[in-house]
Write a protein that holds these residues in place. Structure first.
Motif, mmCIF file in Angstrom:
data_model
loop_
_atom_site.group_PDB
_atom_site.id
_atom_site.type_symbol
_atom_site.label_atom_id
_atom_site.label_comp_id
_atom_site.label_asym_id
_atom_site.label_seq_id
_atom_site.Cartn_x
_atom_site.Cartn_y
_atom_site.Cartn_z
ATOM 1 N N GLU A 51 0.832 -1.199 0.000
ATOM 2 C CA GLU A 51 0.000 0.000 0.000
ATOM 3 C C GLU A 51 0.871 1.255 0.000
ATOM 4 O OE1 GLU A 51 -3.735 2.053 2.423
ATOM 5 O OE2 GLU A 51 -2.775 0.229 3.190
ATOM 6 N N ARG A 52 0.617 2.124 -0.964
ATOM 7 C CA ARG A 52 1.350 3.375 -1.075
ATOM 8 C C ARG A 52 0.724 4.397 -0.134
ATOM 9 N NH1 ARG A 52 4.834 5.388 -4.840
ATOM 10 N NH2 ARG A 52 4.741 7.613 -5.398
ATOM 11 N N GLY A 53 1.569 5.246 0.448
ATOM 12 C CA GLY A 53 1.074 6.266 1.360
ATOM 13 C C GLY A 53 0.191 7.279 0.658
ATOM 14 N N ALA A 54 -0.532 8.058 1.433
ATOM 15 C CA ALA A 54 -1.462 9.058 0.898
ATOM 16 C C ALA A 54 -0.791 10.426 0.796
ATOM 17 C CB ALA A 54 -2.692 9.146 1.786
ATOM 18 N N ILE A 55 -1.313 11.236 -0.106
ATOM 19 C CA ILE A 55 -0.974 12.660 -0.162
ATOM 20 C C ILE A 55 -2.177 13.387 0.421
ATOM 21 C CG2 ILE A 55 -0.355 14.613 -1.634
ATOM 22 C CD1 ILE A 55 0.749 12.593 -3.661
ATOM 23 N N VAL A 56 -1.938 14.236 1.416
ATOM 24 C CA VAL A 56 -3.026 14.753 2.246
ATOM 25 C C VAL A 56 -3.078 16.282 2.202
ATOM 26 C CG1 VAL A 56 -3.971 14.795 4.590
ATOM 27 C CG2 VAL A 56 -2.788 12.744 3.751
ATOM 28 N N VAL A 57 -4.286 16.821 2.107
ATOM 29 C CA VAL A 57 -4.526 18.258 2.199
ATOM 30 C C VAL A 57 -5.635 18.489 3.217
ATOM 31 C CG1 VAL A 57 -5.429 20.293 1.022
ATOM 32 C CG2 VAL A 57 -3.752 18.845 -0.128
ATOM 33 N N SER A 65 -4.185 4.822 -2.155
ATOM 34 C CA SER A 65 -4.177 3.522 -2.809
ATOM 35 C C SER A 65 -5.256 2.635 -2.209
ATOM 36 C CB SER A 65 -2.808 2.848 -2.649
ATOM 37 O OG SER A 65 -1.816 3.573 -3.354
ATOM 38 N N THR A 66 -5.967 1.906 -3.072
ATOM 39 C CA THR A 66 -7.013 0.990 -2.627
ATOM 40 C C THR A 66 -6.705 -0.410 -3.149
ATOM 41 O OG1 THR A 66 -8.361 1.546 -4.562
ATOM 42 C CG2 THR A 66 -8.763 2.794 -2.551
ATOM 43 N N PRO A 67 -7.067 -1.461 -2.382
ATOM 44 C CA PRO A 67 -6.779 -2.841 -2.806
ATOM 45 C C PRO A 67 -7.554 -3.226 -4.062
ATOM 46 C CG PRO A 67 -7.339 -2.723 -0.463
ATOM 47 C CD PRO A 67 -7.686 -1.401 -1.059
ATOM 48 N N THR A 68 -6.959 -4.117 -4.862
ATOM 49 C CA THR A 68 -7.617 -4.630 -6.064
ATOM 50 C C THR A 68 -7.518 -6.155 -6.067
ATOM 51 O OG1 THR A 68 -5.646 -4.703 -7.468
ATOM 52 C CG2 THR A 68 -6.779 -2.589 -7.297
ATOM 53 N N ASP A 69 -8.183 -6.757 -7.049
ATOM 54 C CA ASP A 69 -8.124 -8.207 -7.205
ATOM 55 C C ASP A 69 -7.201 -8.632 -8.333
ATOM 56 O OD1 ASP A 69 -9.965 -8.619 -5.165
ATOM 57 O OD2 ASP A 69 -11.670 -8.341 -6.519
ATOM 58 N N TYR A 74 -2.589 -2.911 -5.692
ATOM 59 C CA TYR A 74 -3.188 -1.642 -5.266
ATOM 60 C C TYR A 74 -3.377 -0.717 -6.461
ATOM 61 C CZ TYR A 74 -2.390 -2.940 -0.416
ATOM 62 O OH TYR A 74 -2.422 -3.579 0.785
ATOM 63 N N LEU A 75 -4.473 0.028 -6.433
ATOM 64 C CA LEU A 75 -4.788 1.009 -7.470
ATOM 65 C C LEU A 75 -4.643 2.407 -6.890
ATOM 66 C CD1 LEU A 75 -5.984 1.758 -10.294
ATOM 67 C CD2 LEU A 75 -8.243 1.686 -9.190
ATOM 68 N N ARG A 76 -3.886 3.257 -7.573
ATOM 69 C CA ARG A 76 -3.728 4.640 -7.125
ATOM 70 C C ARG A 76 -4.939 5.436 -7.576
ATOM 71 N NH1 ARG A 76 -1.197 6.489 -2.838
ATOM 72 N NH2 ARG A 76 -0.081 8.459 -3.111
ATOM 73 N N PRO A 178 -5.792 12.573 -13.217
ATOM 74 C CA PRO A 178 -4.707 11.605 -13.008
ATOM 75 C C PRO A 178 -5.203 10.166 -12.912
ATOM 76 C CG PRO A 178 -4.558 13.448 -11.459
ATOM 77 C CD PRO A 178 -5.885 13.532 -12.111
ATOM 78 N N ASN A 179 -6.486 9.974 -12.580
ATOM 79 C CA ASN A 179 -7.023 8.613 -12.475
ATOM 80 C C ASN A 179 -6.896 7.859 -13.789
ATOM 81 O OD1 ASN A 179 -8.284 8.463 -9.682
ATOM 82 N ND2 ASN A 179 -9.240 10.315 -10.469
ATOM 83 N N LEU A 180 -6.998 8.576 -14.913
ATOM 84 C CA LEU A 180 -6.929 7.921 -16.221
ATOM 85 C C LEU A 180 -5.539 7.351 -16.484
ATOM 86 C CD1 LEU A 180 -8.945 10.516 -18.348
ATOM 87 C CD2 LEU A 180 -9.775 8.412 -17.244
ATOM 88 N N LEU A 181 -4.511 7.999 -15.947
ATOM 89 C CA LEU A 181 -3.142 7.522 -16.142
ATOM 90 C C LEU A 181 -2.732 6.509 -15.078
ATOM 91 C CD1 LEU A 181 -1.484 10.935 -17.045
ATOM 92 C CD2 LEU A 181 -2.137 9.110 -18.610
ATOM 93 N N ALA A 182 -3.490 6.437 -13.987
ATOM 94 C CA ALA A 182 -3.181 5.498 -12.917
ATOM 95 C C ALA A 182 -3.928 4.171 -13.072
ATOM 96 C CB ALA A 182 -3.533 6.120 -11.565
ATOM 97 N N SER A 183 -4.779 4.088 -14.082
ATOM 98 C CA SER A 183 -5.574 2.878 -14.309
ATOM 99 C C SER A 183 -4.681 1.660 -14.544
ATOM 100 C CB SER A 183 -6.488 3.090 -15.514
ATOM 101 O OG SER A 183 -7.091 1.881 -15.928
ATOM 102 N N HIS A 184 -5.217 0.479 -14.255
ATOM 103 C CA HIS A 184 -4.515 -0.770 -14.565
ATOM 104 C C HIS A 184 -4.873 -1.296 -15.946
ATOM 105 C CE1 HIS A 184 -3.845 -1.759 -10.013
ATOM 106 N NE2 HIS A 184 -3.276 -0.635 -10.403
ATOM 107 N N ASP A 185 -5.771 -0.610 -16.640
ATOM 108 C CA ASP A 185 -6.102 -0.940 -18.032
ATOM 109 C C ASP A 185 -5.063 -0.244 -18.913
ATOM 110 O OD1 ASP A 185 -7.085 -1.057 -20.641
ATOM 111 O OD2 ASP A 185 -9.182 -0.830 -20.021
ATOM 112 N N LEU A 186 -4.054 -0.974 -19.313
ATOM 113 C CA LEU A 186 -2.906 -0.358 -19.975
ATOM 114 C C LEU A 186 -3.265 0.277 -21.300
ATOM 115 C CD1 LEU A 186 -0.056 -2.896 -19.143
ATOM 116 C CD2 LEU A 186 -1.048 -1.050 -17.768
#
Length: 480
Positions: A51-57, A65-69, A74-76, A178-186
């Motif tokens: 699990e990657r740490g969070a960036i917080v404001v 990061s959230t767990p995936t199957d 983990y998915l950012r 940024p979610n579009l670039l962090a996807s696991h769908d390459l």
């Protein structure tokens, strides 16, 4: 026969020697560099296993990061999409990391040396390893107001706490998700990246810190500072002709729309700044000389290459000045002067902070996975380009700009705002600027607003955005 075999043997030995040297060079000398390269997908794949740490404001994660199957465990995710993209950057299994994701990657990924004890503890307890959190200095109200004000424009807003250098807002438009670039769908990631790359400008380009533009008349604050430090006062009368004959040139310089700054051809320095008189500042720059202008610009941060926040900040420059013609144009923020919006905000912040320029910073605290503080930023003085007395005089002059001059659209009822507008000529429609701070008698926020090719004036386009940002921050502070 022996001679040819000997030559082959020597050649093979040389090749093996070179191979061994190369392997050692890569594994020993360049190992750290290659491991930290954001394009190293092997390292990324390993990092995705924990699990990657969070960036917080303001207590809320803007990257987590959230767990995936799937095989990448983990998915950012970026809950607020493009609102903070200029700060977070993205974390992609294909394209690596940018922004804070890259600058603070060792802590976020859990590989930072300061987490060594935690990693050892994880081995003995069987606890899943994880990264630490990065807490930013940003204020949500400022960031939201900045992005709303810039909507539909190419531009940037930078807001600073002038007393500490803490970055309250860092906005860049156009933005992206940024979610579009962090996807696991390459395939989807590659398609999203291609669309961003085809855009003009690429939304991943940070207008606030990576791009430089002609500042136009906001540079007159620096020229005014040089004048005040060299014996002028706000009431000193300076030449202000309708047309200025450029020295060592056949050219002339005019005021905005060809207007006359004063029928008498001269006016007090405070009035010249209030109405942004080009001819007055062209003559003033020549009278002061290149050294005085350049020294003052450098005092405010021009030419510095150590402004990582920790994101890299492009170096603002005065450019070469070869003759009087170029010095006159430089003195009104044209010629070869190039600044980032971050640098522009630093000018306002130094004036607001009694002449002391604090080093801008974006990271407030670094937290271990158990949320204990392992590091925090101490405010750091960068320079003192002007005296407290000069800062007081500049505040008076910049307040006049908003109250009586070109910056009226930045005014806020019941609050004294100090500022300066800028309209910079370039190959396309004019760029529009505003820098300022408020309240003028007790500065809490300094702001720079830039709109690329806005086509209007800084007073028309950028000043209203600055007003919204300042108002949002002061309202939020009052409500806390």
């Amino acid at each position: 026969m022996n001679a040819p075999l000997r030559r082959v043997a020597i050649s093979v030995l040389v090749l093996f020697t070179l191979l061994i040297v190369n392997i050692n060079y890569i594994q020993v000398v360049r190992s750290e560099e290659l491991r930290e390269d954001g394009r190293n997908t092997r390292v990324l794949a390993d990092e995705y296993s924990r699990e990657r740490g969070a960036i917080v404001v303001a207590g809320e994660p803007i990257a987590l990061s959230t767990p995936t199957d799937d095989r990448l465990k983990y998915l950012r995710q970026y809950p607020q999409g493009g609102l903070y993209a200029a700060v977070t950057g993205f974390y992609s299994v294909i394209y690596g990391a940018t922004g804070i994701e890259r600058a603070e990657n060792p802590l976020l990924a859990g590989t930072d040396d300061r987490l060594f004890v935690r990693r050892i503890s994880d081995l003995f307890t069987g606890r899943d390893p994880s990264g630490g959190d990065v807490v930013l200095t940003l204020d949500p109200a400022v960031q939201q107001a900045a992005m709303a004000g810039l909507e539909g424009q190419v531009g940037a807003v930078v807001a600073l706490d002038p007393s500490t250098g803490a970055i309250l807002g860092l906005a860049s438009t156009p933005t992206y998700d940024p979610n579009l670039l962090a996807s696991h769908d390459l395939d989807a990631v590659r398609e999203a990246a291609a669309q961003l790359e085809a855009a003009d400008p690429d939304p991943r380009s940070n207008q606030a810190i990576s791009q430089r533009y002609a500042p136009g008349s906001i540079f007159k604050v620096i020229v005014s500072a040089a004048a005040l430090e060299n014996g002028y006062t706000p009431e000193t009368v300076v030449p202000a002709p309708q047309v200025f004959d450029l020295p060592q040139s056949d050219g002339t310089l005019k005021n905005f729309n060809g207007s006359a700054c004063d029928p008498s051809g001269q006016q007090p320095l405070i009035q010249a700044l209030t109405i942004s008189c080009n001819t007055a500042f062209a003559q003033l720059g020549i009278d002061l000389g290149e050294d005085a202008i350049r020294d003052m610009a450098e005092g405010f941060g021009f030419g510095r290459e150590d402004l990582a926040i920790p994101l890299d900040v492009a170096t603002s420059t005065l450019g070469e000045i070869e003759n009087g013609d170029q010095l006159a144009r430089t003195s009104i923020g044209q010629q070869d002067v190039q600044v980032t919006p971050m640098q522009a905000a630093m000018i306002a912040a130094a004036v607001a902070n009694d002449g002391v320029l604090m080093k801008p910073y974006l990271v407030d605290q670094l937290l271990a996975p158990d949320l204990t503080v392992i590091d925090e930023t101490d405010p750091e003085e960068l320079s003192q380009p002007i005296s407290a007395r000069t800062a007081e005089q500049l505040t008076e002059m910049m307040t006049s700009v908003v109250t009586n001059g070109s910056g009226r659209a930045a005014g806020i009822r019941g609050i004294q705002v100090a500022g300066k507008t800028g309209t910079a000529e370039n190959e396309g429609p004019d760029h529009n600027w505003f820098i300022g701070f408020a309240p003028a008698d007790d500065p809490q926020i300094a702001v720079a607003v830039f709109v690329r090719n806005g086509g209007g004036t800084g007073g028309d386009t950028s000043a209203p955005i600055a007003r919204q940002v300042i108002q949002a921050y002061l309202d939020a502070q009052e409500g806390r």
